[in-house]
Scaffold this active site. Structure first.
Site: not given
Ligand code: ZN
Length: 305
Positions: A210, A241
């Site tokens: 990420h 989110c």
């Molecule tokens: Zn992931």
């Protein structure tokens, strides 16, 4: 200058699963359309759905329907994430032959997510592997929070290695190290990949980054230099989110492809086609996605003077 990198890498597109699971729910039609659009980019692996309890993750509540409706391409390998044995059986019943199981290296993260210890999750994963193998399917065990955990901070290499080692001993066909909240750095990638190679030289390894702290592609480059040739990415950098502090999208597929192809590392993916799907994903989600290659286009794309 010669640069020792793999000739090619295998990219697993995780936008439909890891991406959409962390966005506001989108209609079934749109999920099917996204998966089908991705299958036209040259990408050879797509993590299509997750078989979770709909009450736990409403975004994935229509997994069976999505999967039934997707026009499957013979050139694409589709996989499903299964958080537990029940999910694995659903995925097998739906016809998946590639499953991903997941367990957190961090005890606190695992308990917070699934209310059991890492060891208990590994026990269930052993059962999932056995059941999948009976039916001719493979299981990759994703070790999430492999480098760090939002509750515990840095996760020691030995801990992540222990979890991966148990999964492999229980028959996992491969492992993946998931940088769930973007805590890996190139140095830490070297440490963990090196440790796995020393302990389990033949083990298949996927890496899942990420871009939470901006080191996603730097981590990929560090891994490429170590010969790792299997990466996850999400179109547009989907995921994370938008309302949570430190929203954590996956590395963007078109950015990975752009960088890799420029270094002579083949991906099989058409950069422009992936950028077009990133635009589609952005319209679907209704917010600006973090991919910079989506904004700027590839270097080779010029504008009128
Ligand atoms: Zn992931």
């Amino acid at each position: 200058m010669s640069w020792e990198l793999p000739d090619r890498i295998s990219v697993r597109e995780v936008g439909p699963r890891d991406g959409l699971q962390n966005e506001d729910p989108v209609p079934t039609d749109a999920k099917v359309a996204l998966i089908e659009a991705l299958s036209g980019t040259g990408v050879q692996r797509i993590e299509a759905v997750s078989f979770v309890r709909p009450s736990a993750i409403p975004q994935m509540g229509d997994a069976d329907e999505v999967w039934q409706r997707v026009a499957k391409k013979p050139s694409v390998r589709y996989s499903a994430l299964a958080p537990n044995l029940r999910g694995a059986l659903r995925a097998l019943d739906a016809g998946f032959t590639e499953l991903e199981a997941v367990v957190s290296a961090s005890e606190t993260h695992n308990r917070t997510n699934v209310n059991r210890s890492t060891g208990q999750s590994l026990d269930e994963i052993a059962e999932m592997i056995a059941r999948a193998h009976e039916r001719g399917a493979t299981v990759q065990v994703i070790v999430s929070t492999a480098w760090g955990c939002p509750y515990e901070g840095d996760v020691p290499t030995e801990r992540t290695l222990w979890v991966a080692g148990r999964a492999l001993a229980d028959g996992a066909d491969s492992v993946s190290f998931g940088d769930t909240t973007g805590m890996a750095t190139p140095t830490r990638v070297r440490d963990l990949v090196g440790a796995l190679r020393s302990a389990h030289p033949g083990a298949g390894l996927n890496l899942h980054f990420h871009n939470t702290r901006g080191t996603g592609l730097a981590n990929v480059l560090a891994a490429l230099e170590l010969g790792v040739a299997d990466f996850d990415a999400a179109v547009g950098g989907l995921g994370g989110c938008p309302y949570a502090p430190g929203a954590t999208g996956n590395i963007a597929t078109e950015e990975l492809v752009y960088m890799a192809e420029d270094m002579g590392v083949a991906t099989g993916i058409d950069t422009d086609a992936m950028i077009a799907v990133a635009g589609q994903a952005e319209r679907l989600i209704g917010r600006t996605l973090p991919s910079q290659v989506l904004r700027a286009g590839p270097r080779t794309r010029t504008i009128p003077a």
